[in-house]
Design an enzyme around this catalytic site. Sequence first.
Site, mmCIF file in Angstrom:
data_model
loop_
_atom_site.group_PDB
_atom_site.id
_atom_site.type_symbol
_atom_site.label_atom_id
_atom_site.label_comp_id
_atom_site.label_asym_id
_atom_site.label_seq_id
_atom_site.Cartn_x
_atom_site.Cartn_y
_atom_site.Cartn_z
ATOM 1 N N SER A 1 0.831 -1.205 0.000
ATOM 2 C CA SER A 1 0.000 0.000 0.000
ATOM 3 C C SER A 1 0.860 1.247 0.000
ATOM 4 O O SER A 1 1.965 1.257 0.558
ATOM 5 C CB SER A 1 -0.863 -0.030 1.264
ATOM 6 O OG SER A 1 -1.497 1.202 1.466
ATOM 7 N N LYS B 1 1.972 -3.506 6.696
ATOM 8 C CA LYS B 1 2.437 -3.536 5.302
ATOM 9 C C LYS B 1 3.957 -3.324 5.250
ATOM 10 O O LYS B 1 4.659 -3.972 4.458
ATOM 11 C CB LYS B 1 1.712 -2.482 4.467
ATOM 12 C CG LYS B 1 0.216 -2.762 4.279
ATOM 13 C CD LYS B 1 -0.052 -4.072 3.544
ATOM 14 C CE LYS B 1 -1.521 -4.402 3.415
ATOM 15 N NZ LYS B 1 -1.795 -5.745 2.901
ATOM 16 N N TYR C 1 -2.174 -0.833 10.873
ATOM 17 C CA TYR C 1 -2.380 -1.378 9.522
ATOM 18 C C TYR C 1 -1.171 -1.049 8.630
ATOM 19 O O TYR C 1 -0.605 -1.929 7.979
ATOM 20 C CB TYR C 1 -3.662 -0.814 8.892
ATOM 21 C CG TYR C 1 -3.753 -1.128 7.414
ATOM 22 C CD1 TYR C 1 -4.091 -2.395 6.971
ATOM 23 C CD2 TYR C 1 -3.443 -0.160 6.445
ATOM 24 C CE1 TYR C 1 -4.134 -2.703 5.620
ATOM 25 C CE2 TYR C 1 -3.486 -0.457 5.094
ATOM 26 C CZ TYR C 1 -3.828 -1.726 4.683
ATOM 27 O OH TYR C 1 -3.852 -2.028 3.343
#
Length: 339
Positions: free
Chosen positions: A126, A155, A151
């Site tokens: 992302s 990644k 989150y």
Amino acid sequence: MKKILVTGGLGYIGSHTVVELQNTGFEVVIVDNLSNSSLDVLTGIMAITGVKPTFEELDLRVKEDVSNFFNRHSDIDGIIHFAASKAVGESVEKPLLYYENNIGTLVYLLQECERYGIHNFIFSSSCTVYGEPDSLPISEDAPIKMANSPYGNTKQISEEIILDTCTVSEIKSIALRYFNPIGAHESSEIGELPIGTPQNLVPFITQTAAGIREQLSVFGNDYPTPDGSCIRDYIHVVDLAKAHLMALQRLLSDKNTTDFEVFNLGTGKGSSVLEVVNAFEKVTGQKLNFKIVDKRPGDVISVFADTTKANEVLGWKTERTMEDALDSAWRWEQKVRNI
Ligand code: NAD
Ligand code: WQD
């Protein structure tokens, strides 16, 4: 026929990628635990491609079940790993859920790749790994800033885990850093179906136009941008899906130059929230009820991709506009709501 495992293949981006894989002649096996998707997606995929992919309901957090799955499917040629939890706000509330679901599952999958000699691994990363950028557009060699959510951290850590694994094994991997995926398949057979109140802009817009939400809140209009609202790089999900195919083919044909490669996937063009709202109204003819409210905590002011590497090295370019994406998102919403 190459056999590709698509984890999270019933989800938003996964389902569009399965369509592209099947249309190109790959045999697809989907695993998904249905935590953020439904079995209806299989019907949509079949309606578009004429092929029903193999599906197994599997929770990738259960190591034993993952092992058993690979015992039965040891002939897999490559994996596209979409399965993860993706709500930034929820990750702040429930960090361990995110570390378990996004990192634990990745470790189990890579262990099976080592065990069964599966050497081709595509990972959903992302643009969130970049945080607030120092300069725009952002290229792949921009510094990775401290993540501003668990989150985002998953990644960043995932990319490090994959890099370390590729360094000591025969596994080759490509991490694709998506910017803001929007839109639906042009057939309206599959699209984005958020559970509960949408957190992302475009599903909130389409649900407002459909009368499910009363009003869109535009988070801030005094940012240092031309119209004061935040700027993002909105990419059509079908263009995004096609990039996975190209990345997979690059690995399968040994065209990769290092064992771990990273590509930005965006359009290269930034659009403000108000520009998206205006474009939606123009393309669909729907008047959107919106109001300007306070800024949303944690929002980056402006972010859009330098896509040179994906264009030149991967040979991929976007073919659809933001207007195409908004039109398809609205047609999908209308179909889902029987409007
Ligand atoms: P999605 O929620 O629609 O799809 C993810 C799928 O994975 C869902 O079908 C869900 O049921 C499944 N899943 C989740 N945990 C699982 C588990 N433990 N075992 C098996 N299946 C599981 O999300 P999406 O938008 O399609 O995103 C796909 C990937 O792309 C994710 O890794 C996400 O972090 C990443 N990503 C998404 C965006 C975005 O804006 N949509 C942007 C950048 C990166
Ligand atoms: C876009 C713009 C909001 C909703 C998130 C994740 C990111 C990536 C993509 C996974 C922002 C504004 C939004 C609303 C609004 N996902 N907005 N009203 O925040 O850019 O990125 O999804 O990796 O990691 O953070 O996407 O769609 O939430 O917001 O004004 O009701 O729309 O402020 O400027 P975001 P988004």
